[in-house]
Design an enzyme around this catalytic site. Sequence first.
Site, PDB file in Angstrom:
ATOM      1  N   ASP A 134       1.133  -1.425   0.668  1.00 47.05           N
ATOM      2  CA  ASP A 134       0.275   0.274   0.005  1.00 47.05           C
ATOM      3  C   ASP A 134       1.096   1.459   0.055  1.00 47.05           C
ATOM      4  O   ASP A 134       0.729   2.221   1.074  1.00 47.05           O
ATOM      5  CB  ASP A 134      -0.449  -0.058   1.573  1.00 47.05           C
ATOM      6  N   GLU A 175     -11.777   1.279  -3.149  1.00 44.45           N
ATOM      7  CA  GLU A 175     -10.633   1.540  -1.984  1.00 44.45           C
ATOM      8  C   GLU A 175      -9.344   2.631  -2.638  1.00 44.45           C
ATOM      9  O   GLU A 175      -9.145   2.514  -3.487  1.00 44.45           O
ATOM     10  CB  GLU A 175     -10.320   0.294  -1.399  1.00 44.45           C
TER      11      GLU A 175
END
Length: 559
Positions: free
Chosen positions: A15, A188
Amino acid sequence: MSLIQNPILPGFNADPSIIRVEDTYYIANSTFEWFPGVRLHESKDLEHWSLLPSPLSTTTLLDMRGNSASGGIWAPDLSYADGKFWLVYTDVKVVNGAFKDMTNYLTTATDIKGPWTDPIKLNGLGFDASLFHDKDGRKYLVQQTWDHREYKHPFDGITLTEFDMTTMKLQPKKAKTIYNGTNVKLVEGPHLYQINDYYYLFAAQGGTVFTHQEVVARSKTLDTLSFETEPGDPFITNFDTPDNYIQKQGHGGLVSTPKGEWYYASLCARPWNHKNESSTDPRGWSSLGRETSIQKVEWDEEGWPRIVGGHGGTTFVEGPKDAIQTNAPAEHSQKDDFASSTLDINWNTLRVPFTEKMGSVGNGKLTLIGQGSLANNFDLSLIARRWQAFYFDAEVKVKFDPFSYQQMAGLTNYYNDRHWSFVFITWNEVNGAVIEVAENNRGNYTSYLKDNAIKIPDGTEYVWFRTKVRKESYSYEYSFDGKKFIEIPVVLDAAVLSDDYVLQTYGGFFTGAFVGLAAVDYSGYDRVAEFYNFDYKELGDKVLPDGSYTWKASESRFD
């Protein structure tokens, strides 16, 4: 100009949130239940990266005691504005099931190395929150939105909420949904950028698995549902490029160079297959976890960003023309003689910081006080570091004198509380002090040696343990003199320590494998173990026919 080889951050570095401040690039990565929270790297050439101190290093900033596996720090967001660094981070308390109980926080620092301010609580609306600094001076929190209702899709679009700089609080009554994603669902990881006349929204979809992708949408306003999705293929995905060396690319961030070139840093994985498996189903086992890749970006005539070389990306990427050579290690071997009174920056603990309750370090040894088992989410004496190569050896010298089978100390390969193995000194009724190898696989515990556990000769003060990781499998060895090592006849499947294997039975599958040192005494008598001369030696990413190892990777994961 050089070629950058992916991944740029090997091993569990998921991420990525990437920014540039003047001539220096910074990346912040998720750490989930591992402490300290948020992993930071810096570089001046996008190729060589130096590890920095983690910002969330105190329980004031982060307390994860009791967090579920793969809870904790999800997708931090790093930004720079108004002369300081802004870090938004999420502490997820519930992983499996209908709910994702979480709290989003904000902390700032004028120096990337800290100190960081006490956290400001933002909200718990959804995870993957990022802070957008508009050119007009206003600030907004952009985030995935979670819906627990079983008759709705749990990923309820991307919410934008204005942040009031006077009160340092969000204004929830002004919140609005700006994007619902596409029919791929699971939208997301949003990051918002203001480029020329448009707001560009980068968001992940498809779940952080082999169907993962990143899409881009844009709008000239921040009005409700005003964003239009980039036409054609997704911005980046490997769903339809199964032969690529790099897989799972998607969630990440955009950055420009001083001379106006553009790059995109993304999570990725390098799966492998057992020799008797199809190369596409299963796509493979990602034992190094989700890593960080980088791809070059160009803009088409309509003003949409496109990955150079196609949406599948490439293993080798053209570096920036204005890159400044950065000195950083090409590989990540680590020798630790525990001379310092603080742990080396590569070590991590689970959920809480290393304290006197766990033990001490310095003067040539690490002391660990036995606490709960490796299945314990509250009280555990373990330090560990990431697997960052497919082939490596890790070795340590141990002193431990148990009087109960409930006491164990040694070397572990660890994914989470349900998936790990352990070579350790313990005690049994047959031979007293012995060496055992055990594995926890989906929560099912197996002792491999049992009553044939290796007796430690009377008068032996130290035992040396070594693990040999060989991509698809790994094993353990022991020595009583530190010179002659004897292989223990137990070969373990490295797939058990992969994201993809854990996913089959558990919803938190985000962290990758670690190698570490642990002491257990669940009898409650606090038996102490001593560790000396840890040596993690990387061998490479690929083995050649002559048995040597290489760091060179091809464009195909099957070569």
